[in-house]
Scaffold this motif. Structure first.
Motif, PDB file in Angstrom:
ATOM      1  N   VAL A  40      -1.476 -31.880  32.422  1.00 30.02           N
ATOM      2  CA  VAL A  40      -0.311 -31.526  31.621  1.00 30.02           C
ATOM      3  C   VAL A  40       0.514 -30.531  32.430  1.00 30.02           C
ATOM      4  N   VAL A  41       1.784 -30.848  32.657  1.00 29.74           N
ATOM      5  CA  VAL A  41       2.674 -29.943  33.376  1.00 29.74           C
ATOM      6  C   VAL A  41       3.810 -29.533  32.448  1.00 29.74           C
ATOM      7  N   LEU A  42       3.847 -28.261  32.092  1.00 29.18           N
ATOM      8  CA  LEU A  42       4.992 -27.733  31.348  1.00 29.18           C
ATOM      9  C   LEU A  42       6.159 -27.667  32.330  1.00 29.18           C
ATOM     10  N   ASP A  43       7.244 -28.369  32.017  1.00 26.68           N
ATOM     11  CA  ASP A  43       8.218 -28.691  33.057  1.00 26.68           C
ATOM     12  C   ASP A  43       9.650 -28.317  32.665  1.00 26.68           C
ATOM     13  N   ARG A  44       9.856 -27.026  32.453  1.00 26.15           N
ATOM     14  CA  ARG A  44      11.210 -26.500  32.278  1.00 26.15           C
ATOM     15  C   ARG A  44      11.354 -25.305  33.218  1.00 26.15           C
ATOM     16  N   PRO A  45      11.303 -25.555  34.520  1.00 28.37           N
ATOM     17  CA  PRO A  45      11.211 -24.455  35.490  1.00 28.37           C
ATOM     18  C   PRO A  45      12.392 -23.502  35.456  1.00 28.37           C
ATOM     19  N   GLU A  46      13.566 -23.987  35.043  1.00 32.02           N
ATOM     20  CA  GLU A  46      14.735 -23.113  35.010  1.00 32.02           C
ATOM     21  C   GLU A  46      14.600 -22.004  33.985  1.00 32.02           C
ATOM     22  N   ARG A  47      13.668 -22.167  33.009  1.00 28.67           N
ATOM     23  CA  ARG A  47      13.423 -21.149  31.983  1.00 28.67           C
ATOM     24  C   ARG A  47      11.967 -20.644  32.034  1.00 28.67           C
ATOM     25  N   LYS A  48      11.290 -20.932  33.124  1.00 25.66           N
ATOM     26  CA  LYS A  48       9.880 -20.554  33.292  1.00 25.66           C
ATOM     27  C   LYS A  48       8.989 -21.247  32.268  1.00 25.66           C
ATOM     28  N   ASN A  49       9.356 -22.488  31.962  1.00 26.44           N
ATOM     29  CA  ASN A  49       8.514 -23.401  31.179  1.00 26.44           C
ATOM     30  C   ASN A  49       8.169 -22.911  29.776  1.00 26.44           C
ATOM     31  N   PRO A  50       9.163 -22.503  28.984  1.00 30.11           N
ATOM     32  CA  PRO A  50       8.860 -22.052  27.619  1.00 30.11           C
ATOM     33  C   PRO A  50       8.499 -23.228  26.712  1.00 30.11           C
ATOM     34  N   LEU A  51       7.807 -22.910  25.632  1.00 31.35           N
ATOM     35  CA  LEU A  51       7.480 -23.901  24.617  1.00 31.35           C
ATOM     36  C   LEU A  51       8.593 -23.968  23.573  1.00 31.35           C
ATOM     37  N   THR A  52       8.733 -25.125  22.946  1.00 30.26           N
ATOM     38  CA  THR A  52       9.684 -25.326  21.861  1.00 30.26           C
ATOM     39  C   THR A  52       8.922 -25.833  20.645  1.00 30.26           C
ATOM     40  N   PHE A  53       9.606 -25.934  19.519  1.00 28.64           N
ATOM     41  CA  PHE A  53       8.958 -26.515  18.344  1.00 28.64           C
ATOM     42  C   PHE A  53       8.395 -27.895  18.674  1.00 28.64           C
ATOM     43  N   GLU A  54       9.176 -28.674  19.431  1.00 31.00           N
ATOM     44  CA  GLU A  54       8.767 -30.046  19.740  1.00 31.00           C
ATOM     45  C   GLU A  54       7.566 -30.082  20.684  1.00 31.00           C
ATOM     46  N   SER A  55       7.571 -29.233  21.718  1.00 29.17           N
ATOM     47  CA  SER A  55       6.454 -29.277  22.658  1.00 29.17           C
ATOM     48  C   SER A  55       5.175 -28.725  22.032  1.00 29.17           C
ATOM     49  N   TYR A  56       5.297 -27.703  21.174  1.00 29.92           N
ATOM     50  CA  TYR A  56       4.129 -27.235  20.422  1.00 29.92           C
ATOM     51  C   TYR A  56       3.488 -28.397  19.655  1.00 29.92           C
ATOM     52  N   GLY A  79       2.058 -25.238  34.958  1.00 30.77           N
ATOM     53  CA  GLY A  79       3.505 -25.200  34.813  1.00 30.77           C
ATOM     54  C   GLY A  79       4.170 -25.515  36.134  1.00 30.77           C
ATOM     55  N   SER A  80       5.447 -25.792  36.115  1.00 28.50           N
ATOM     56  CA  SER A  80       6.174 -26.146  37.326  1.00 28.50           C
ATOM     57  C   SER A  80       7.016 -24.972  37.812  1.00 28.50           C
ATOM     58  N   GLY A  81       7.435 -25.049  39.067  1.00 26.86           N
ATOM     59  CA  GLY A  81       8.351 -24.064  39.611  1.00 26.86           C
ATOM     60  C   GLY A  81       7.774 -22.692  39.865  1.00 26.86           C
ATOM     61  N   GLY A  82       6.462 -22.591  40.057  1.00 26.73           N
ATOM     62  CA  GLY A  82       5.858 -21.302  40.378  1.00 26.73           C
ATOM     63  C   GLY A  82       5.538 -20.416  39.196  1.00 26.73           C
ATOM     64  N   ASN A  83       5.659 -20.942  37.977  1.00 23.96           N
ATOM     65  CA  ASN A  83       5.296 -20.197  36.774  1.00 23.96           C
ATOM     66  C   ASN A  83       4.481 -21.084  35.844  1.00 23.96           C
ATOM     67  N   PHE A  84       3.685 -20.442  34.998  1.00 22.62           N
ATOM     68  CA  PHE A  84       2.871 -21.191  34.034  1.00 22.62           C
ATOM     69  C   PHE A  84       3.678 -21.458  32.767  1.00 22.62           C
ATOM     70  N   CYS A  85       3.944 -20.416  31.998  1.00 23.26           N
ATOM     71  CA  CYS A  85       4.694 -20.581  30.754  1.00 23.26           C
ATOM     72  C   CYS A  85       5.149 -19.210  30.276  1.00 23.26           C
ATOM     73  N   SER A  86       6.421 -19.107  29.930  1.00 19.66           N
ATOM     74  CA  SER A  86       6.988 -17.826  29.496  1.00 19.66           C
ATOM     75  C   SER A  86       6.864 -17.594  27.998  1.00 19.66           C
ATOM     76  N   GLY A  87       6.148 -18.486  27.290  1.00 16.28           N
ATOM     77  CA  GLY A  87       5.958 -18.316  25.853  1.00 16.28           C
ATOM     78  C   GLY A  87       6.926 -19.164  25.055  1.00 16.28           C
ATOM     79  N   GLY A  88       7.146 -18.772  23.804  1.00 17.62           N
ATOM     80  CA  GLY A  88       8.092 -19.496  22.961  1.00 17.62           C
ATOM     81  C   GLY A  88       9.518 -19.272  23.428  1.00 17.62           C
ATOM     82  N   ASP A  89      10.293 -20.328  23.479  1.00 19.47           N
ATOM     83  CA  ASP A  89      11.679 -20.240  23.938  1.00 19.47           C
ATOM     84  C   ASP A  89      12.480 -19.284  23.047  1.00 19.47           C
ATOM     85  N   VAL A  90      13.096 -18.283  23.661  1.00 21.02           N
ATOM     86  CA  VAL A  90      13.822 -17.265  22.900  1.00 21.02           C
ATOM     87  C   VAL A  90      14.921 -17.881  22.045  1.00 21.02           C
TER      88      VAL A  90
END
Length: 287
Positions: A40-56, A79-90
């Motif tokens: 599983v790759v969390l793949d929103r590297p421009e935001r450090k791979n945050p989670l959304t309601f949909e991805s949760y 996660g992609s882009g050198g980060n794992f996950c920044s948590g829930g998307d602000v």
């Protein structure tokens, strides 16, 4: 175990309880299966791979389906882009939450908790490959995994206190102390400070550290080794590690006696014995 390899199993029972997930098409993250290992790759590297309601929700449902998977024997989460996950998307989670009332907020917090429950309930060992930022819900996903590989530049933070929330989120107060100890967990949950990679390894949060360029390959290698093992027995180990938290020693010993007797009925147990006698490495099949 596959449907094809269990001719004694009624097709109707198999159809309702066994499935293959190699062809699953994820919508809110990347999902690949190589051999018996899913990644599983969390793949929103421009935001450090945050989670959304949909991805949760999709992660919760996918880990729930893994309980019936016949082709996936271990899982890597990264996660992609050198980060794992920044948590829930602000903007996509935190902003909408401040406008909700208690019933809707409870709907959300139960959904996030159900992700952790699904991760702990699936029989496959989960290996988290953590690089860079691993914060909030991302730290929880790493925590809920069975094994964690990190890098020296990993920064793990249970940030809930920093945003005015309690540290008791998604099982953190139950699971984190069992990984790093009560005092250290208290420090992380009360302060929300970042746990560096080397410190995280010393504390036992990370099983070991890898170079950033080797992290994913090392996590997949570890997962493949687990997937080649006695996977039915590994699933029993994971179940007992989880359920024995709430048992007395006497209850745990009895539960393990019953679980081990069940494992002794497997063909893998016989394969291991025969391989030992023949002085060769056993080839396990998970049954």
């Amino acid at each position: 175990m596959s449907i094809e390899s269990t001719p004694r199993l009624d097709p109707a029972l198999a159809a309702g309880n066994l499935q293959q997930l190699a062809g699953y098409e994820a919508r809110h993250f990347r999902w690949t299966v190589q051999g018996k290992v899913a990644t599983v790759v969390l793949d929103r590297p421009e935001r450090k791979n945050p989670l959304t309601f949909e991805s949760y929700a999709e992660l919760r449902d996918l880990f729930g389906r893994l309980r019936q998977a016949t082709d996936v024997k271990a899982v890597v989460v990264t996660g992609s882009g050198g980060n794992f996950c920044s948590g829930g998307d602000v903007h996509e989670i935190i902003g909408p939450l401040v406008r909700l009332q208690a019933p809707e907020l409870l709907l959300f917090t139960r959904m996030t908790g159900d992700l952790v429950k699904a991760m702990r309930a699936c029989p496959q060992p989960i290996v988290a490959a953590v690089d860079g930022v691993c914060a909030g819900a991302g730290a929880i996903v790493a925590m809920a995994s069975d094994l964690r590989l990190g890098t020296a530049r990993s920064k793990t933070a249970f940030l809930f206190n920093r945003v005015g929330l309690a540290g008791c989120d998604m099982g953190a107060c139950a699971i984190l102390p069992r990984i790093v100890g009560q005092g250290r967990a208290s420090e992380l949950l009360y302060t929300g400070r970042s746990l560096g990679g080397e410190e995280g390894e010393r504390w036992g949060f990370f099983n070991r550290l890898c170079g950033p360029d080797e992290l994913l390959a090392e996590a997949q290698k570890l997962a493949a080794e687990l997937a080649d093992g006695p996977t039915f027995a590994n699933g029993i180990t994971k179940t007992m590690l989880h359920h024995e938290w709430a048992m007395t020693l006497e209850q745990a010993i009895e539960a393990e006696a019953q679980a081990q007797a069940l494992c002794m009925l497997t063909e893998d147990f016989t394969r291991a014995y025969e391989a030992f006698v023949a002085r060769r490495k056993p080839v396990f099949e998970g049954n």
